[in-house]
Design an enzyme around this catalytic site. Structure first.
Site, PDB file in Angstrom:
ATOM      1  N   LYS A 123      97.822  36.896  46.395  1.00  0.00           N
ATOM      2  CA  LYS A 123      96.973  37.353  47.486  1.00  0.00           C
ATOM      3  C   LYS A 123      96.759  36.171  48.416  1.00  0.00           C
ATOM      4  O   LYS A 123      96.142  35.174  48.043  1.00  0.00           O
ATOM      5  CB  LYS A 123      95.646  37.869  46.948  1.00  0.00           C
ATOM      6  CG  LYS A 123      94.837  38.531  48.025  1.00  0.00           C
ATOM      7  CD  LYS A 123      93.400  38.706  47.628  1.00  0.00           C
ATOM      8  CE  LYS A 123      92.566  38.663  48.882  1.00  0.00           C
ATOM      9  NZ  LYS A 123      91.189  38.314  48.599  1.00  0.00           N
ATOM     10  N   GLY A 184      81.569  38.899  50.894  1.00  0.00           N
ATOM     11  CA  GLY A 184      80.278  38.725  50.232  1.00  0.00           C
ATOM     12  C   GLY A 184      79.086  39.259  51.005  1.00  0.00           C
ATOM     13  O   GLY A 184      77.952  39.133  50.570  1.00  0.00           O
ATOM     14  N   ALA A 210      87.074  42.911  50.686  1.00  0.00           N
ATOM     15  CA  ALA A 210      85.914  42.128  51.118  1.00  0.00           C
ATOM     16  C   ALA A 210      84.879  42.913  51.924  1.00  0.00           C
ATOM     17  O   ALA A 210      85.224  43.740  52.768  1.00  0.00           O
ATOM     18  CB  ALA A 210      86.339  40.910  51.936  1.00  0.00           C
ATOM     19  N   GLY A 211      83.624  42.624  51.637  1.00  0.00           N
ATOM     20  CA  GLY A 211      82.515  43.137  52.429  1.00  0.00           C
ATOM     21  C   GLY A 211      81.863  44.392  51.891  1.00  0.00           C
ATOM     22  O   GLY A 211      80.865  44.864  52.433  1.00  0.00           O
ATOM     23  N   ASN A 232      84.439  41.889  44.671  1.00  0.00           N
ATOM     24  CA  ASN A 232      83.965  40.947  43.666  1.00  0.00           C
ATOM     25  C   ASN A 232      82.440  40.845  43.679  1.00  0.00           C
ATOM     26  O   ASN A 232      81.754  41.264  42.753  1.00  0.00           O
ATOM     27  CB  ASN A 232      84.600  39.569  43.924  1.00  0.00           C
ATOM     28  CG  ASN A 232      84.340  38.555  42.810  1.00  0.00           C
ATOM     29  OD1 ASN A 232      85.070  37.603  42.660  1.00  0.00           O
ATOM     30  ND2 ASN A 232      83.306  38.723  41.996  1.00  0.00           N
ATOM     31  N   THR A 233      81.904  40.341  44.803  1.00  0.00           N
ATOM     32  CA  THR A 233      80.472  40.072  44.880  1.00  0.00           C
ATOM     33  C   THR A 233      79.624  41.323  44.632  1.00  0.00           C
ATOM     34  O   THR A 233      78.572  41.244  43.992  1.00  0.00           O
ATOM     35  CB  THR A 233      80.123  39.481  46.264  1.00  0.00           C
ATOM     36  OG1 THR A 233      81.017  38.411  46.529  1.00  0.00           O
ATOM     37  CG2 THR A 233      78.701  38.964  46.310  1.00  0.00           C
TER      38      THR A 233
END
Lengths: 282, 75
Positions: A123, A184, A210-211, A232-233
Site C-alpha cells: 500500500k 484518523g 482513511a477518515g 484503523n483508528t
C-alpha cells in the site's frame, strides 16, 4: 469470542450464513489475481497491546491487515513481534509506506517490504503534509511508476480526485485507495460524489481508505459501490475496539447487500406504500 | 569495522556477511529485510553479501501500523 458466546452463536458463522443466503459467498474481491474474502481491511496501529489487536482483527472478520515497515530495535531484541500474534497464513499482510514524505523513501520502504514479506502487495502512501496527512499526489505518481516497474502490486492511497485515480491506474496500479476524509479524523465520506465519479472513471477496484468514523460510514461507502474499506483508528480508537470491529463487519455487509439490492431513487414527495382500495369510508 | 546500522554508528566484527551480521545481532533473517548502502539485499544473497567498513545498513521488519504512524526511515 465472549461476545459471540453471549448471543449463543459464533458471529463469524452469522456472517457466513447471511453471505450464503444472499449469494455473496462468490462475491469475492479480486485484485491482481489475489482473492480477498473480506471487504473490510484493517490496520494494526494504535491498539493497547498485541492481544487487543488480535481480538479486534478477529472480530472484524477481515482477511487483510496492514502493517508498517520499521527499523528493527537493535538494542532491545526482547520485544514481541506483531507477526507472532497475526498469523500470516491466516491473514494477508499488506505492508504500507506510512510515514514516508518523499517518493524516494516510499520506494525504499516498499522495496524492503516486498523483500521482507510474503507477497508483492504494497500500500503506497506518500504523505504531503503533516497537519492533514493528505497524499502528495505528484510524489505518489512518481513512486508508483518505479514500483510498478519493479513488479510490485501497488495499491495507492490517493486524494478523492478522479483524475489522479485515472493516472495511477494508467501506469499500472490494479486498484486505487481514495481517502474518505483526513486520516484518523473520523469525519466519514466527505465527498461521496467524487468517490462515485472515481468509480465511474476507473475500471479497477476502489477501496475507501482513511477518515471513516463509525459503522454507518462504512455502510455508506459500500452502498456507493466501493469494493472495500480500509480503516484503523475508527476501531482502535473506539471505547470498545472489539465491539466496534464487529460493528464494522456488519456495516460492510449491510452496505454491500444494499448496493447489490439496488436502492430506490430519492424523491421529493411521498409515495403511498399501502393500497388505496378498500379503505373504510370510501 | 565501523558501520552505520539503522542510522547509528556501530562497531562490528571484520569480514561479516549480511547473514553473519544478522546472526551477530541475534536477528532471525526470515522476519526482516536488509538494505545495504541503499540497495535492498535479496534474502538469497544474505550469505554472500559482504558488509564493509563504512557501510550503511538498514534492518527493518513489519510493525503495528495502520493508515499512518511515526516516520522512521530516513535518507
Amino acid at each position: 469470542m465472549e461476545r459471540a458466546d453471549r448471543v449463543g452463536v459464533n458471529n463469524g458463522n452469522v456472517v457466513a450464513l447471511v453471505q450464503k443466503e444472499y449469494g455473496m459467498t462468490d462475491d469475492k474481491l479480486v485484485i491482481a489475481g489475489i482473492e480477498f474474502t473480506s471487504r473490510l481491511w484493517v490496520g494494526t496501529g494504535k491498539y493497547k497491546d498485541f492481544e487487543e489487536t488480535r481480538r479486534a482483527i478477529e472480530a472484524s472478520g477481515t482477511d487483510v491487515v496492514t502493517v508498517s515497515v520499521r527499523r528493527v530495535n537493535i538494542i532491545d531484541r526482547s520485544k514481541e513481534n506483531l507477526l507472532d500474534h497475526i498469523d500470516p497464513k491466516k491473514y494477508k499482510i499488506l505492508p504500507n509506506t506510512a510515514g514516508c514524505y518523499t517518493a524516494k523513501d516510499a520506494v525504499r520502504t516498499a522495496m524492503l517490504a516486498a523483500e521482507a514479506g510474503i507477497s508483492k502487495l504494497v500500500k503506497l502512501e506518500v504523505i504531503g503534509d503533516e497537519k492533514t496527512l493528505f497524499p502528495d499526489n505528484e510524489a505518489t505518481l512518481e513512486a508508483a511508476k518505479v514500483l510498478v516497474k519493479e513488479g510490485l502490486i501497488v495499491l495507492p492511497y490517493v486524494s478523492d480526485d478522479p483524475i489522479m485515480a485515472r493516472k495511477l491506474v494508467d501506469l499500472g496500479c490494479p486498484a486505487v485507495m481514495p481517502l474518505a476524509a483526513p486520516i484518523g479524523s473520523g469525519l466519514g465520506i466527505r465527498n461521496p460524489y467524487n468517490i462515485r465519479i472515481i468509480m465511474e472513471t476507473v475500471k479497477v477496484p476502489v477501496i475507501v481508505d482513511a477518515g471513516v468514523g463509525t459503522a454507518s460510514d462504512v455502510a455508506l461507502a459500500m452502498e456507493l459501490g466501493c469494493d472495500a474499506v480500509l480503516l484503523n483508528t475508527a476501531i482502535a480508537g473506539a471505547k470498545d475496539p472489539i465491539a466496534m470491529a464487529e460493528a464494522m463487519k456488519y456495516g460492510v455487509l449491510a452496505g454491500r447487500l444494499a448496493y447489490k439490492a439496488g436502492r430506490i431513487p430519492k424523491k421529493l414527495y411521498a409515495t403511498a406504500s399501502s393500497p388505496i382500495e378498500g379503505m373504510i369510508g370510501s | 569495522m565501523n558501520i552505520t546500522l539503522n542510522g547509528e554508528k556501530k562497531d562490528a566484527p571484520e569480514g561479516l556477511t549480511v547473514l553473519g551480521l544478522l546472526q551477530h545481532l541475534k536477528i532471525q533473517p526470515e522476519r526482516v529485510a536488509v538494505e545495504l548502502n541503499l540497495n535492498v539485499v535479496k534474502k538469497s544473497d544474505y550469505a554472500a553479501a559482504q558488509v564493509k567498513d563504512g557501510d550503511s545498513v538498514e534492518v527493518v521488519s513489519f510493525m503495528a501500523g495502520g493508515v499512518w504512524s511515526e516516520p522512521t526511515v530516513s535518507a
